[in-house]
Scaffold this active site. Structure first.
Site, mmCIF file in Angstrom:
data_model
loop_
_atom_site.group_PDB
_atom_site.id
_atom_site.type_symbol
_atom_site.label_atom_id
_atom_site.label_comp_id
_atom_site.label_asym_id
_atom_site.label_seq_id
_atom_site.Cartn_x
_atom_site.Cartn_y
_atom_site.Cartn_z
ATOM 1 N N GLY A 24 0.884 -1.138 -0.080
ATOM 2 C CA GLY A 24 0.132 -0.108 -0.070
ATOM 3 C C GLY A 24 0.744 1.218 0.000
ATOM 4 O O GLY A 24 2.177 1.231 0.138
ATOM 5 N N LYS A 28 -1.323 5.233 -5.462
ATOM 6 C CA LYS A 28 -2.171 4.872 -6.385
ATOM 7 C C LYS A 28 -3.104 6.145 -6.528
ATOM 8 O O LYS A 28 -3.595 6.374 -7.686
ATOM 9 C CB LYS A 28 -2.917 3.690 -5.703
ATOM 10 C CG LYS A 28 -2.451 2.530 -5.465
ATOM 11 C CD LYS A 28 -3.255 1.471 -5.025
ATOM 12 C CE LYS A 28 -3.529 1.917 -3.360
ATOM 13 N NZ LYS A 28 -2.399 1.723 -2.399
ATOM 14 N N GLY A 52 -5.941 5.344 2.557
ATOM 15 C CA GLY A 52 -5.446 6.683 2.588
ATOM 16 C C GLY A 52 -4.875 7.157 1.330
ATOM 17 O O GLY A 52 -3.773 6.917 0.936
ATOM 18 N N HIS A 53 -5.668 8.136 0.301
ATOM 19 C CA HIS A 53 -5.048 8.339 -0.899
ATOM 20 C C HIS A 53 -4.927 9.702 -0.850
ATOM 21 O O HIS A 53 -5.874 10.794 -0.582
ATOM 22 C CB HIS A 53 -5.961 7.939 -2.063
ATOM 23 C CG HIS A 53 -6.449 6.513 -2.126
ATOM 24 N ND1 HIS A 53 -5.370 5.517 -1.750
ATOM 25 C CD2 HIS A 53 -7.432 5.785 -2.186
ATOM 26 C CE1 HIS A 53 -5.925 4.201 -1.813
ATOM 27 N NE2 HIS A 53 -7.412 4.518 -1.900
ATOM 28 N N THR A 141 -5.832 -0.249 11.213
ATOM 29 C CA THR A 141 -6.322 1.089 11.083
ATOM 30 C C THR A 141 -7.306 1.483 11.980
ATOM 31 O O THR A 141 -7.752 2.709 12.113
ATOM 32 C CB THR A 141 -6.476 1.713 9.641
ATOM 33 O OG1 THR A 141 -7.592 0.759 9.108
ATOM 34 C CG2 THR A 141 -5.256 1.563 8.534
ATOM 35 N N ARG A 155 -22.146 -14.630 7.148
ATOM 36 C CA ARG A 155 -23.464 -14.518 6.657
ATOM 37 C C ARG A 155 -24.414 -13.539 7.489
ATOM 38 O O ARG A 155 -25.581 -13.740 7.646
ATOM 39 C CB ARG A 155 -23.880 -15.671 6.247
ATOM 40 C CG ARG A 155 -23.472 -16.442 5.098
ATOM 41 C CD ARG A 155 -23.793 -17.712 4.965
ATOM 42 N NE ARG A 155 -23.175 -18.578 6.018
ATOM 43 C CZ ARG A 155 -23.196 -19.841 6.012
ATOM 44 N NH1 ARG A 155 -23.854 -20.648 5.117
ATOM 45 N NH2 ARG A 155 -22.831 -20.488 7.442
ATOM 46 N N GLN A 256 -5.082 -0.502 -0.569
ATOM 47 C CA GLN A 256 -4.159 -1.447 -0.134
ATOM 48 C C GLN A 256 -3.193 -1.635 -1.091
ATOM 49 O O GLN A 256 -2.874 -1.147 -1.941
ATOM 50 C CB GLN A 256 -4.832 -2.618 0.754
ATOM 51 C CG GLN A 256 -5.485 -2.213 2.117
ATOM 52 C CD GLN A 256 -6.803 -1.619 1.740
ATOM 53 O OE1 GLN A 256 -7.609 -2.196 1.167
ATOM 54 N NE2 GLN A 256 -6.824 -0.436 2.302
ATOM 55 N N THR A 271 -4.697 -6.725 5.438
ATOM 56 C CA THR A 271 -6.171 -6.353 5.617
ATOM 57 C C THR A 271 -7.098 -7.462 5.501
ATOM 58 O O THR A 271 -6.565 -8.619 5.425
ATOM 59 C CB THR A 271 -6.439 -5.307 4.811
ATOM 60 O OG1 THR A 271 -7.750 -4.605 5.200
ATOM 61 C CG2 THR A 271 -6.636 -5.601 3.275
ATOM 62 N N PRO A 369 4.196 6.360 11.686
ATOM 63 C CA PRO A 369 5.705 6.296 10.604
ATOM 64 C C PRO A 369 5.408 5.238 9.740
ATOM 65 O O PRO A 369 4.904 4.082 10.574
ATOM 66 C CB PRO A 369 6.589 6.409 11.680
ATOM 67 C CG PRO A 369 6.041 6.479 13.017
ATOM 68 C CD PRO A 369 4.771 6.433 12.880
ATOM 69 N N GLY A 492 7.482 13.122 -8.638
ATOM 70 C CA GLY A 492 6.980 13.983 -7.426
ATOM 71 C C GLY A 492 5.718 13.735 -7.344
ATOM 72 O O GLY A 492 4.865 13.026 -8.295
HETATM 73 P P1 GDP Z 1 -1.836 5.242 -2.198
HETATM 74 O O1 GDP Z 1 -2.551 4.765 -0.663
HETATM 75 O O2 GDP Z 1 -1.296 4.179 -2.891
HETATM 76 O O3 GDP Z 1 -2.994 6.092 -2.753
HETATM 77 O O4 GDP Z 1 -0.519 6.258 -1.552
HETATM 78 P P2 GDP Z 1 -0.539 7.467 -0.405
HETATM 79 O O5 GDP Z 1 -1.384 8.809 -0.896
HETATM 80 O O6 GDP Z 1 -0.885 6.834 0.910
HETATM 81 O O7 GDP Z 1 0.822 7.684 -0.261
HETATM 82 C C1 GDP Z 1 1.615 8.264 -1.458
HETATM 83 C C2 GDP Z 1 2.224 9.626 -1.018
HETATM 84 O O8 GDP Z 1 3.334 9.814 -1.949
HETATM 85 C C3 GDP Z 1 1.359 10.704 -1.367
HETATM 86 O O9 GDP Z 1 1.665 11.775 -0.136
HETATM 87 C C4 GDP Z 1 1.530 11.158 -2.610
HETATM 88 O O10 GDP Z 1 1.528 12.820 -2.706
HETATM 89 C C5 GDP Z 1 3.198 11.040 -2.628
HETATM 90 N N1 GDP Z 1 3.428 10.918 -3.999
HETATM 91 C C6 GDP Z 1 3.026 10.002 -4.988
HETATM 92 N N2 GDP Z 1 3.871 9.886 -5.984
HETATM 93 C C7 GDP Z 1 5.106 10.619 -5.458
HETATM 94 C C8 GDP Z 1 6.429 10.725 -6.155
HETATM 95 O O11 GDP Z 1 6.727 10.404 -7.322
HETATM 96 N N3 GDP Z 1 7.144 11.576 -5.364
HETATM 97 C C9 GDP Z 1 6.957 11.996 -4.207
HETATM 98 N N4 GDP Z 1 7.708 12.655 -3.704
HETATM 99 N N5 GDP Z 1 5.794 11.727 -3.580
HETATM 100 C C10 GDP Z 1 4.892 11.223 -4.414
HETATM 101 P P1 IMO Z 2 -3.739 2.492 1.138
HETATM 102 O O1 IMO Z 2 -5.018 2.304 -0.062
HETATM 103 C C1 IMO Z 2 -0.984 0.899 4.030
HETATM 104 C C2 IMO Z 2 -2.657 -2.137 6.881
HETATM 105 C C3 IMO Z 2 -2.853 -1.647 8.268
HETATM 106 C C4 IMO Z 2 -2.442 -3.103 9.039
HETATM 107 C C5 IMO Z 2 -3.323 -3.933 8.087
HETATM 108 C C6 IMO Z 2 -4.592 -4.064 8.554
HETATM 109 O O2 IMO Z 2 -3.620 4.062 1.575
HETATM 110 O O3 IMO Z 2 -2.596 1.872 0.362
HETATM 111 P P2 IMO Z 2 -6.827 -3.044 8.673
HETATM 112 O O4 IMO Z 2 -7.408 -1.734 9.230
HETATM 113 O O5 IMO Z 2 -7.122 -2.811 7.070
HETATM 114 O O6 IMO Z 2 -7.567 -3.999 9.186
HETATM 115 O O7 IMO Z 2 -5.523 -3.217 8.699
HETATM 116 O O8 IMO Z 2 -3.280 -3.559 6.824
HETATM 117 N N1 IMO Z 2 -3.249 -1.186 5.825
HETATM 118 C C7 IMO Z 2 -2.780 -0.439 5.069
HETATM 119 N N2 IMO Z 2 -1.467 0.085 4.840
HETATM 120 N N3 IMO Z 2 -1.995 1.284 3.210
HETATM 121 C C8 IMO Z 2 -3.234 1.105 3.113
HETATM 122 O O9 IMO Z 2 -4.182 1.768 2.288
HETATM 123 C C9 IMO Z 2 -3.707 0.188 4.060
HETATM 124 N N4 IMO Z 2 -4.922 -0.248 4.336
HETATM 125 C C10 IMO Z 2 -4.580 -1.226 5.541
HETATM 126 O O10 IMO Z 2 -1.630 -0.694 8.667
HETATM 127 O O11 IMO Z 2 -1.261 -3.298 9.077
HETATM 128 MG MG MG Z 3 -2.443 5.328 1.203
#
Ligand code: GDP
Ligand code: IMO
Ligand code: MG
Length: 502
Positions: A24, A28, A52-53, A141, A155, A256, A271, A369, A492
């Site tokens: 994850g 994405k 979390g996107h 989470t 069910r 994920q 998850t 972190p 970026g």
């Molecule tokens: P997701 O869960 O896969 O949608 O990813 P997240 O949004 O949780 O985490 C990706 C983080 O990296 C976000 O804060 C994006 O803004 C950032 N990000 C995505 N692509 C890049 C990249 O190429 N470089 C940098 N520095 N940040 C990026």
């Molecule tokens: P995105 O879509 C990173 C992890 C949690 C935990 C495990 C189980 O942003 O990539 P849950 O609450 O789903 O039962 O937690 O899965 N986890 C993720 N880690 N990115 C995620 O989603 C996650 N969704 C769940 O940290 O280890």
């Molecule tokens: Mg995320």
């Protein structure tokens, strides 16, 4: 990024999926946002508010948990779908809709599957109470995801549509609560009460001293959610299918990642839904074979994991894991304690902190972190079986200052003899493809190849030609070693900071 460039990149595909080949948080959201200009419909089919996107457009940052990342294109008439395979928490949804309203963004074209799995307060409570048991902690989470999917398969779950029919809801709610109460009565009532006070479990309004849950209060809250969301509830499976038959552009947003999938991931540190492209397709009413192009996002040349579970290439090893999983550690704590940790730090733990800081690797959902490690090819070779060969590398700019890049090319098993089917796995055995069995993964030591870093900023680069040779060499190495095609790289967080392969 021009529409023409995106069209060229996607070729003849009409259904495109963006999924993650790792644990994850690979970006994405950025890619879905980037491709959403091309799409007619952007649909999520897996996971829930555990995702979390983060999307950056200029100097504004948007974080979505439940609502698809295409929502920023609502005004352009794009349809956003929260599909049947998702875990839908109406509380989280209403919260996100309120944020959109405050930011002046519309959501008139958002549709919610009538048959998405409904998250109830008892799911959040069970999730959090279980996590309070140090022994079996996964580091979830706390959004109720495990219990809601478990109820679905047992069910006894509820669907979104049940909110719209108060009598049906009341009957199913009571039935659902019966077993939960038996379980919860084994826990310290004070712990249960405290958990019910968490904002995600209703902030105390669903707590009842004798009965644990105030069912009347839950019914009232869900009746209100139902009234608010009713206009958006639809048979989205049929809708998406019809749109596909009409040749519309469909963009599927994964949540994920494969390694977090309950079916193919590093169980039990996963998850509770399948995060693969097949589940994503099914979760919006399509078949996997309807997906013309599946893009597997790979963070490079480092990777991250949030929560517990084995992570062979973790920089700083067990010390890093323990630190990141200590409750209450935030970005601010790290800045205070390790102000000068650096991506080239000679102490691995501190180098991990440095990379985490450079990549802003703090959870979008929980603020934790993210554990940091080097890119792991045995895991990529495994994950690729489910997504295919097309990958996108993200976050390359994060290691701009790194003098040496390490890539894990294989594992050496170092644990006790372990019976794996007919084979006995013995210490010293080399593994080129990861075995997602925690008993094995926990004893795998990485074998590394080291490469010189490029040591210049790449964020402003917009073509392959501009990318430094050292970086291109590593990309070629990954392509060859993992048998993947790197279709695009991200330098970026902004839409523009993307380079498509020529
Ligand atoms: P997701 O869960 O896969 O949608 O990813 P997240 O949004 O949780 O985490 C990706 C983080 O990296 C976000 O804060 C994006 O803004 C950032 N990000 C995505 N692509 C890049 C990249 O190429 N470089 C940098 N520095 N940040 C990026
Ligand atoms: P995105 O879509 C990173 C992890 C949690 C935990 C495990 C189980 O942003 O990539 P849950 O609450 O789903 O039962 O937690 O899965 N986890 C993720 N880690 N990115 C995620 O989603 C996650 N969704 C769940 O940290 O280890
Ligand atoms: Mg995320």
């Amino acid at each position: 990024m021009s529409g023409e460039a995106i069209k060229k990149f996607l070729g003849n595909a009409t259904t495109v999926a963006v999924v993650c080949n790792q644990w994850g948080d690979t970006g994405k959201g950025k890619f879905v946002d980037l491709l959403s200009g091309w799409a007619d419909v952007i649909a999520r089919g897996t996971g829930g508010a555990n995702a979390g996107h983060t999307i950056r457009i200029g100097d504004r940052q948007h974080i979505f948990h439940l609502i698809p990342s295409g929502i920023l294109r609502d005004t352009e008439g794009k349809i956003n779908v929260i599909g049947s395979g998702t875990a839908f928490d109406p509380r989280a949804a209403c919260e996100e809709l309120a944020v959109l309203e405050k930011a002046g963004l519309s959501y008139g074209n958002l549709r919610i599957a009538h048959n998405a799995r409904l998250v109830l307060p008892q799911h959040v409570v069970l999730d959090r109470v279980r996590e309070s048991n140090a022994g079996g902690r996964v580091g979830t989470t706390g959004r109720g995801i495990g219990p809601v999917y478990a109820d679905h398969y047992a069910r006894v779950g509820l669907f979104v549509n049940d909110m719209l029919n108060p009598e049906v809801f009341a009957r199913k709610l009571k039935q659902n609560l019966r077993e939960k109460l038996t379980i919860l009565r084994n826990y310290d009532p004070e712990v249960v009460r405290r958990v019910l006070e968490h904002p995600h479990a209703g902030g105390g309004r669903f707590w009842n001293k004798e009965a644990i849950f105030d069912t009347a209060a839950i019914m009232e809250a869900y009746r209100e959610y139902g009234a608010r969301l009713r206009v958006m509830v639809a048979d989205t499976d049929s809708m998406v299918r019809t749109m596909r038959e009409q040749g519309k552009h469909i963009l599927l947003e994964g949540a994920q990642g494969n390694l977090l999938s309950v079916d193919i991931g590093t169980y039990p540190y996963v998850t509770s839904s399948d995060a693969s492209v097949r589940a994503l397709a099914q979760g919006v009413g399509l078949r996997e074979r309807d997906v013309d192009l599946a893009l597997g996002i790979v963070k490079a040349f480092y990777m991250t994991r949030v929560g517990e579970g084995p992570f062979p290439t973790e920089i700083g090893g067990a010390e890093s894991a323990a630190w990141c999983n200590t409750s209450g550690i935030t970005k601010a704590t790290e800045e205070e304690q390790f102000p000068d940790a650096d991506v080239n730090d000679a102490v691995p733990f501190r180098q991990g902190v440095g990379i985490r800081r450079a990549g802003a690797e703090y959870g979008a959902t929980t603020g934790r972190p993210r554990r940091v490690g080097w890119l792991d090819l045995p895991l990529l070779r495994y994950s690729k079986h489910y997504t295919g060969q097309e990958v996108v590398l993200t976050k390359l700019d994060v290691l701009d200052a790194c003098k040496e890049i390490k890539i894990c090319t294989a594992y050496e098993y170092g644990g006790p003899d372990y019976q794996f089917g007919a084979e006995t796995l013995r210490a010293g055995k080399k593994l080129e493809v990861a075995v997602p069995d925690t008993e094995v993964m926990a004893h795998c030591a990485p074998v590394y190849a080291a490469f010189p870093g490029w040591c210049i900023p790449i964020r402003s680069m917009r073509s392959h030609r501009e990318l430094p040779k050292q970086l291109l060499d590593i990309i070629r190495f990954v392509e060859r070693e993992a048998d993947v095609h790197v279709r695009a790289v991200s330098v970026g967080p902004d839409r523009e900071e993307t380079i498509f392969a020529g």
